[in-house]
Design a protein around this motif. Structure first.
Motif, PDB file in Angstrom:
ATOM      1  N   ALA A 132       0.824  -1.213   0.000  1.00 43.27           N
ATOM      2  CA  ALA A 132       0.000   0.000   0.000  1.00 43.27           C
ATOM      3  C   ALA A 132       0.856   1.260   0.000  1.00 43.27           C
ATOM      4  O   ALA A 132       0.464   2.291  -0.558  1.00 43.27           O
ATOM      5  CB  ALA A 132      -0.932  -0.010   1.209  1.00 43.27           C
ATOM      6  N   ALA A 133       2.033   1.172   0.602  1.00 38.90           N
ATOM      7  CA  ALA A 133       2.931   2.329   0.654  1.00 38.90           C
ATOM      8  C   ALA A 133       3.732   2.496  -0.630  1.00 38.90           C
ATOM      9  O   ALA A 133       4.436   3.495  -0.787  1.00 38.90           O
ATOM     10  CB  ALA A 133       3.881   2.189   1.841  1.00 38.90           C
ATOM     11  N   GLY A 134       3.650   1.530  -1.528  1.00 37.80           N
ATOM     12  CA  GLY A 134       4.399   1.605  -2.775  1.00 37.80           C
ATOM     13  C   GLY A 134       5.880   1.304  -2.610  1.00 37.80           C
ATOM     14  O   GLY A 134       6.703   1.729  -3.444  1.00 37.80           O
ATOM     15  N   LEU A 163       7.903  -7.121  -6.528  1.00 36.35           N
ATOM     16  CA  LEU A 163       7.763  -7.307  -7.966  1.00 36.35           C
ATOM     17  C   LEU A 163       6.463  -6.688  -8.482  1.00 36.35           C
ATOM     18  O   LEU A 163       5.477  -6.600  -7.734  1.00 36.35           O
ATOM     19  CB  LEU A 163       7.779  -8.793  -8.305  1.00 36.35           C
ATOM     20  CG  LEU A 163       9.015  -9.572  -7.854  1.00 36.35           C
ATOM     21  CD1 LEU A 163       8.884 -11.037  -8.251  1.00 36.35           C
ATOM     22  CD2 LEU A 163      10.286  -8.971  -8.418  1.00 36.35           C
ATOM     23  N   PRO A 164       6.432  -6.284  -9.723  1.00 39.33           N
ATOM     24  CA  PRO A 164       5.169  -5.795 -10.304  1.00 39.33           C
ATOM     25  C   PRO A 164       4.085  -6.870 -10.188  1.00 39.33           C
ATOM     26  O   PRO A 164       4.338  -8.040 -10.472  1.00 39.33           O
ATOM     27  CB  PRO A 164       5.533  -5.534 -11.773  1.00 39.33           C
ATOM     28  CG  PRO A 164       7.012  -5.318 -11.760  1.00 39.33           C
ATOM     29  CD  PRO A 164       7.554  -6.212 -10.676  1.00 39.33           C
ATOM     30  N   GLY A 165       2.918  -6.462  -9.757  1.00 34.15           N
ATOM     31  CA  GLY A 165       1.816  -7.407  -9.622  1.00 34.15           C
ATOM     32  C   GLY A 165       1.825  -8.209  -8.341  1.00 34.15           C
ATOM     33  O   GLY A 165       0.968  -9.084  -8.149  1.00 34.15           O
ATOM     34  N   ASP A 166       2.772  -7.936  -7.453  1.00 33.42           N
ATOM     35  CA  ASP A 166       2.808  -8.662  -6.186  1.00 33.42           C
ATOM     36  C   ASP A 166       1.515  -8.467  -5.404  1.00 33.42           C
ATOM     37  O   ASP A 166       0.933  -7.369  -5.388  1.00 33.42           O
ATOM     38  CB  ASP A 166       3.974  -8.172  -5.315  1.00 33.42           C
ATOM     39  CG  ASP A 166       5.125  -9.156  -5.251  1.00 33.42           C
ATOM     40  OD1 ASP A 166       4.904 -10.354  -5.483  1.00 33.42           O
ATOM     41  OD2 ASP A 166       6.257  -8.710  -4.974  1.00 33.42           O
ATOM     42  N   THR A 167       1.089  -9.513  -4.746  1.00 34.72           N
ATOM     43  CA  THR A 167       0.029  -9.445  -3.743  1.00 34.72           C
ATOM     44  C   THR A 167       0.674  -9.656  -2.377  1.00 34.72           C
ATOM     45  O   THR A 167       1.851 -10.047  -2.294  1.00 34.72           O
ATOM     46  CB  THR A 167      -1.034 -10.526  -3.972  1.00 34.72           C
ATOM     47  OG1 THR A 167      -0.409 -11.820  -3.777  1.00 34.72           O
ATOM     48  CG2 THR A 167      -1.611 -10.444  -5.380  1.00 34.72           C
ATOM     49  N   ALA A 168      -0.092  -9.436  -1.329  1.00 30.30           N
ATOM     50  CA  ALA A 168       0.444  -9.689   0.006  1.00 30.30           C
ATOM     51  C   ALA A 168       0.882 -11.139   0.143  1.00 30.30           C
ATOM     52  O   ALA A 168       1.913 -11.432   0.764  1.00 30.30           O
ATOM     53  CB  ALA A 168      -0.604  -9.331   1.062  1.00 30.30           C
ATOM     54  N   ASP A 169       0.128 -12.055  -0.451  1.00 34.82           N
ATOM     55  CA  ASP A 169       0.472 -13.482  -0.347  1.00 34.82           C
ATOM     56  C   ASP A 169       1.733 -13.821  -1.122  1.00 34.82           C
ATOM     57  O   ASP A 169       2.597 -14.566  -0.625  1.00 34.82           O
ATOM     58  CB  ASP A 169      -0.687 -14.344  -0.836  1.00 34.82           C
ATOM     59  CG  ASP A 169      -1.856 -14.372   0.142  1.00 34.82           C
ATOM     60  OD1 ASP A 169      -1.651 -14.015   1.323  1.00 34.82           O
ATOM     61  OD2 ASP A 169      -2.963 -14.750  -0.271  1.00 34.82           O
TER      62      ASP A 169
END
Length: 199
Positions: A132-134, A163-169
């Protein structure tokens, strides 16, 4: 298994699968390693990590915190560690905040692994907060445990690219790999240095 007088006995506290505990355990069996796992203890009697530890011949202790005060539960965990000769405690996915009396009794001898680059993102949801903080990188920290949550001196850190497209998981999975590399090395260095200094 008898205690090895050449190694520092460590109690590992877990609440779940114990993957960091396993990393510490298997690292302890490679020479040279200045610590050994004397006990794996949990506040969750159903924690899968307990079965793994038992299968590997490591003593285990489990006591649910439900129905007990924090002080009562902390005291029982501490006594279990002492019974097995532990001089150090490594928190490895232990999802309980230790009370100040416990922390004071073990001051300077409790380490924790936290999934962020402290002092960023203390507490929970670290990966979601980093995204969320980028942030361009995340990571994990090994730190001394104090009475304040995730506030003790940082002993070691490992950085992980976001990485681009990372999710928290997806980020959490890579950070966990870094944790498994970092924690055994940090614990070995910390207790080895303390032993050499006669602490």
């Amino acid at each position: 298994m008898p205690a090895d007088p050449r190694r520092e006995p460590v109690a590992v506290f877990i609440s779940g699968t114990g993957s960091n505990m396993a990393a510490l355990l298997y690292a302890s069996r490679m020479e040279p390693c200045p610590y050994e796992i004397a006990l794996v203890a949990s506040n969750n009697p159903a924690a899968p990590g307990l079965a793994l530890a038992a299968a590997e011949g490591v003593p285990t202790f489990a006591l649910s915190h439900r129905g007990l005060t924090r002080h009562e539960h902390d005291a029982a965990m501490g006594k279990a560690a002492e019974r097995h000769g532990a001089r150090w405690i490594a928190l490895a996915g232990y999802m309980r905040v230790l009370g100040s009396a416990f922390v004071d009794a073990w001051a300077g001898r409790i380490l924790n692994i936290h999934p962020s680059l402290l002092p960023l993102y203390k507490g929970l949801d670290t990966h979601a907060r980093a995204l969320a903080a980028g942030d361009r990188e995340a990571g994990c920290s090994v730190h001394l445990v104090t009475a304040e949550l995730d506030d003790g001196e940082v002993i070691a850190q490992a950085r992980v690219a976001v990485l681009p497209g990372d999710t928290a998981d997806s980020l959490a999975r890579r950070v966990l790999i870094a944790e498994h590399q970092l924690y055994p090395r940090a614990l070995a260095r910390f207790v080895g240095t303390a032993r050499a200094e006669g602490c």
